[in-house]
Design an enzyme around this catalytic site. Structure first.
Site, PDB file in Angstrom:
ATOM      1  N   HIS A 307       0.858  -1.187   0.000  1.00 24.31           N
ATOM      2  CA  HIS A 307       0.000   0.000   0.000  1.00 24.31           C
ATOM      3  C   HIS A 307       0.884   1.224   0.000  1.00 24.31           C
ATOM      4  O   HIS A 307       1.931   1.232   0.657  1.00 24.31           O
ATOM      5  CB  HIS A 307      -0.918   0.001   1.237  1.00 24.31           C
ATOM      6  CG  HIS A 307      -2.064   0.937   1.100  1.00 24.31           C
ATOM      7  ND1 HIS A 307      -1.971   2.271   1.398  1.00 24.31           N
ATOM      8  CD2 HIS A 307      -3.322   0.728   0.648  1.00 24.31           C
ATOM      9  CE1 HIS A 307      -3.140   2.841   1.150  1.00 24.31           C
ATOM     10  NE2 HIS A 307      -3.964   1.938   0.694  1.00 24.31           N
ATOM     11  N   ASP A 364      -7.931  -5.279   0.110  1.00 25.13           N
ATOM     12  CA  ASP A 364      -8.503  -6.097  -0.961  1.00 25.13           C
ATOM     13  C   ASP A 364      -8.103  -7.560  -0.889  1.00 25.13           C
ATOM     14  O   ASP A 364      -8.639  -8.380  -1.628  1.00 25.13           O
ATOM     15  CB  ASP A 364      -8.081  -5.538  -2.322  1.00 25.13           C
ATOM     16  CG  ASP A 364      -8.817  -4.258  -2.604  1.00 25.13           C
ATOM     17  OD1 ASP A 364      -9.999  -4.191  -2.240  1.00 25.13           O
ATOM     18  OD2 ASP A 364      -8.216  -3.329  -3.156  1.00 25.13           O
TER      19      ASP A 364
HETATM   20  N1  ACO Z   1       4.231  -7.624  -4.954  1.00 24.60           N
HETATM   21  C1  ACO Z   1       5.580  -7.633  -5.107  1.00 24.60           C
HETATM   22  N2  ACO Z   1       6.376  -6.547  -4.950  1.00 24.60           N
HETATM   23  C2  ACO Z   1       5.754  -5.381  -4.619  1.00 24.60           C
HETATM   24  C3  ACO Z   1       4.368  -5.299  -4.444  1.00 24.60           C
HETATM   25  C4  ACO Z   1       3.600  -6.476  -4.622  1.00 24.60           C
HETATM   26  N3  ACO Z   1       2.262  -6.450  -4.474  1.00 24.60           N
HETATM   27  N4  ACO Z   1       4.028  -4.023  -4.125  1.00 24.60           N
HETATM   28  C5  ACO Z   1       5.168  -3.332  -4.101  1.00 24.60           C
HETATM   29  N5  ACO Z   1       6.223  -4.146  -4.392  1.00 24.60           N
HETATM   30  C6  ACO Z   1       7.647  -3.774  -4.400  1.00 24.60           C
HETATM   31  C7  ACO Z   1       8.004  -2.972  -5.634  1.00 24.60           C
HETATM   32  O1  ACO Z   1       8.439  -3.793  -6.689  1.00 24.60           O
HETATM   33  C8  ACO Z   1       9.098  -2.070  -5.083  1.00 24.60           C
HETATM   34  O2  ACO Z   1      10.273  -2.851  -4.990  1.00 24.60           O
HETATM   35  P1  ACO Z   1      11.731  -2.150  -5.214  1.00 24.60           P
HETATM   36  O3  ACO Z   1      11.856  -1.149  -4.094  1.00 24.60           O
HETATM   37  O4  ACO Z   1      12.685  -3.278  -5.123  1.00 24.60           O
HETATM   38  O5  ACO Z   1      11.665  -1.515  -6.562  1.00 24.60           O
HETATM   39  C9  ACO Z   1       8.659  -1.769  -3.659  1.00 24.60           C
HETATM   40  O6  ACO Z   1       7.845  -2.900  -3.278  1.00 24.60           O
HETATM   41  C10 ACO Z   1       7.835  -0.493  -3.527  1.00 24.60           C
HETATM   42  O7  ACO Z   1       6.734  -0.552  -4.439  1.00 24.60           O
HETATM   43  P2  ACO Z   1       6.094   0.684  -5.177  1.00 24.60           P
HETATM   44  O8  ACO Z   1       5.446   0.222  -6.435  1.00 24.60           O
HETATM   45  O9  ACO Z   1       7.091   1.790  -5.276  1.00 24.60           O
HETATM   46  O10 ACO Z   1       5.003   1.110  -4.128  1.00 24.60           O
HETATM   47  P3  ACO Z   1       3.806   2.079  -4.419  1.00 24.60           P
HETATM   48  O11 ACO Z   1       3.511   2.748  -3.133  1.00 24.60           O
HETATM   49  O12 ACO Z   1       4.073   2.951  -5.589  1.00 24.60           O
HETATM   50  O13 ACO Z   1       2.616   1.080  -4.829  1.00 24.60           O
HETATM   51  C11 ACO Z   1       0.783  -0.372  -4.729  1.00 24.60           C
HETATM   52  C12 ACO Z   1       1.609   0.696  -3.988  1.00 24.60           C
HETATM   53  C13 ACO Z   1       0.301   0.173  -6.090  1.00 24.60           C
HETATM   54  C14 ACO Z   1      -0.483  -0.667  -3.892  1.00 24.60           C
HETATM   55  C15 ACO Z   1       1.625  -1.644  -4.911  1.00 24.60           C
HETATM   56  O14 ACO Z   1       2.020  -2.143  -3.667  1.00 24.60           O
HETATM   57  C16 ACO Z   1       0.899  -2.733  -5.718  1.00 24.60           C
HETATM   58  O15 ACO Z   1       0.945  -2.713  -6.948  1.00 24.60           O
HETATM   59  N6  ACO Z   1       0.197  -3.681  -5.015  1.00 24.60           N
HETATM   60  C17 ACO Z   1      -0.564  -4.700  -5.697  1.00 24.60           C
HETATM   61  C18 ACO Z   1      -1.906  -4.135  -6.142  1.00 24.60           C
HETATM   62  C19 ACO Z   1      -2.859  -3.883  -5.002  1.00 24.60           C
HETATM   63  O16 ACO Z   1      -3.046  -4.728  -4.134  1.00 24.60           O
HETATM   64  N7  ACO Z   1      -3.511  -2.690  -5.016  1.00 24.60           N
HETATM   65  C20 ACO Z   1      -4.516  -2.312  -4.030  1.00 24.60           C
HETATM   66  C21 ACO Z   1      -4.066  -1.153  -3.194  1.00 24.60           C
HETATM   67  S1  ACO Z   1      -5.252  -0.835  -1.937  1.00 24.60           S
HETATM   68  C22 ACO Z   1      -6.463   0.013  -2.668  1.00 24.60           C
HETATM   69  O17 ACO Z   1      -6.333   0.673  -3.637  1.00 24.60           O
HETATM   70  C23 ACO Z   1      -7.788  -0.092  -2.087  1.00 24.60           C
END
Ligand code: ACO
Length: 429
Positions: A307, A364
């Site tokens: 998140h 979720d």
């Molecule tokens: N699985 C694997 N790796 C992940 C995940 C994941 N679900 N989420 C983040 N990471 C990793 C990224 O690859 C990144 O790694 P790095 O530092 O080595 O490059 C690090 O964690 C940080 O991730 P970001 O993408 O920079 O985090 P951001 O805050 O931009 O994204 C998000 C948040 C979009 C929710 C992301 O975690 C994601 O895509 N999750 C899966 C989708 C999801 O569940 N969305 C629902 C969110 S809740 C809502 O909207 C109600």
């Protein structure tokens, strides 16, 4: 004297004092509006990770501590003691209602549950297998065409009526979209039922036999709607506000919000979680998918994990997790998908990659399993989220229109394209 932060440009030696905007809770924000004028710089913050786009009294999140407050009330207290209609009132008007205020609000919402018959014909125009989010987005945008007599955004009564209409009609439109997709006849809203019961009835009852509302399902939906009702400046709410800042009508703003919520990185994640669990299929394959999620060359991510704001635990996920077990128990469902989800969660929470990055299950991760237990089809999951989040969207939209210094949202950019160049006629290129 109000606090300031001094910024010194080591390049030029110029300096400026930027005012601090103090919050009730959380970190203060540096007001940077005069920075370009005084020092000649824009600020660069892709994804707005460090930018407060507005001032708001509605919702507070502390991502490190896992705190979520609606108008100051902790989410766990609201989840335990309140109901979605009361939470909607709280979000819109700022305080918990008295008995009389609640009855008036609830009655008003019930009075606006019907949609124009033309909406049904509009839905007929969609292909039978259209995604219900596409139908919802189209229909909600079209509502402006039905209510031009009450679209004066400078009139508080018109604004309030639009907000009520949106909360009241969203479940009706959602159910119509669902029934259109499965070829069932429309069911009109029964205003004697409460919000969640009415939705269940509109979705699942058939004219040929009596339909009994399952109280476990109604209770679960009510709770899910409370948990999803608002989440401060998330992508869809920010979209609603950005569109709202142009003076666009509320139906256009909310239709845009629905578009933003549909994305798998946002509200579409609940649908994506179920698809992912389906794809994994068996607990034995969990390590393989964990490895894929960690592989930078593989675009696969663990859906329902991570998140932008919560870096401890999503407090909504904790509530949903325990509710998930309760609902499956009460309904007598033994879903292997829940075992799979728990195994995935267990392994991920022990894995260095997820620990280091503070990636925890979000709201979720479990909501999809509950929706599935309630027989809600996967492509309706984000629609359910939309029904709940409508309360938050309209609360923010109302607040935005009551903010005296509101301006059109218009970010700047760091241009990295060509320098100026002369046009070359086609035959000389
Ligand atoms: N699985 C694997 N790796 C992940 C995940 C994941 N679900 N989420 C983040 N990471 C990793 C990224 O690859 C990144 O790694 P790095 O530092 O080595 O490059 C690090 O964690 C940080 O991730 P970001 O993408 O920079 O985090 P951001 O805050 O931009 O994204 C998000 C948040 C979009 C929710 C992301 O975690 C994601 O895509 N999750 C899966 C989708 C999801 O569940 N969305 C629902 C969110 S809740 C809502 O909207 C109600």
């Amino acid at each position: 004297m109000s606090k300031t932060v001094q910024i010194i440009d080591p390049q030029t030696g110029k300096q400026t004092d930027l005012p601090l905007r103090e919050p009730t809770l959380g970190a203060p924000a540096i007001e940077i509006a005069k920075l370009p004028r005084e020092l000649g710089y824009w600020t660069y913050d892709p994804g707005f990770g460090a930018t407060a786009s507005c001032q708001s009294d509605i919702t507070y999140i502390d991502g490190d501590k896992g705190i979520l407050l609606y108008r100051g009330y902790p989410i766990d207290q609201l989840a335990e003691k309140s109901n979605f209609m009361e939470v909607a009132y709280l979000l819109l008007y700022g305080d918990l209602p008295s008995q009389r205020e609640f009855e008036c609000f609830d009655r008003e919402v019930r009075q606006h549950t019907m949609v124009h018959e033309a909406v049904r014909y509009f839905l007929e125009g969609f292909h039978y297998d259209a995604h219900p989010m596409a139908m919802l987005m189209g229909v909600v945008g079209s509502l402006a065409g039905f209510y031009h007599d009450s679209l004066d955004m400078f009139n508080p009564a018109d604004r309030n009526l639009s907000a009520i209409r949106m909360i009241a009609k969203m479940p009706t439109i959602a159910a119509l979209a669902y029934r259109r997709s499965i070829g069932w006849p429309a069911v009109y809203p029964k205003n004697s039922l409460d919000f969640s019961e009415r939705l269940l009835d509109m979705m699942f009852s058939v004219p040929s036999e009596p339909y009994e509302i399952n109280p476990v399902a109604a209770k679960a939906l009510n709770l899910l709607f409370i948990l999803h009702a608002d989440h401060e400046q998330n992508a869809s709410t920010s979209t609603v506000r950005l569109v709202g800042s142009t003076g666009a009508n509320p139906y256009a703003c909310v239709a845009a919000g629905i578009g933003a919520l549909w994305g798998p990185a946002h509200g579409g994640a609940n649908e994506a979680v179920l698809k992912m669990l389906d794809e994994i299929g068996h607990v034995d394959r969990v390590p393989e998918f964990i490895a894929r999620a960690k592989d930078k060359d593989d675009p696969f991510r663990l859906m329902g994990f991570g998140h932008r704001v919560y870096k401890n635990y999503d407090p909504r996920a904790a509530i949903i997790r325990s509710m998930c077990h309760e609902v499956l128990n009460d309904l007598g469902i033994d879903d292997p998908m829940l075992d799979l989800a728990m195994e995935l969660e267990r392994i991920a929470l022990e894995d260095e990659y997820f620990i280091e990055r503070k990636l925890y299950p979000n709201v979720d991760f479990y909501s999809g399993i509950i929706y599935k237990a309630l027989n809600i089809p996967v492509n309706m999951f984000t629609v359910m989220f939309t029904i709940a989040r409508t309360a938050g969207w309209v609360a923010h939209w109302l607040e935005q229109h009551e903010t005296p210094d509101a301006r059109i949202g218009r970010p700047r950019q760091v241009y990295t394209g060509h320098d100026t160049r002369d046009y070359v006629p086609m035959d000389q290129r």
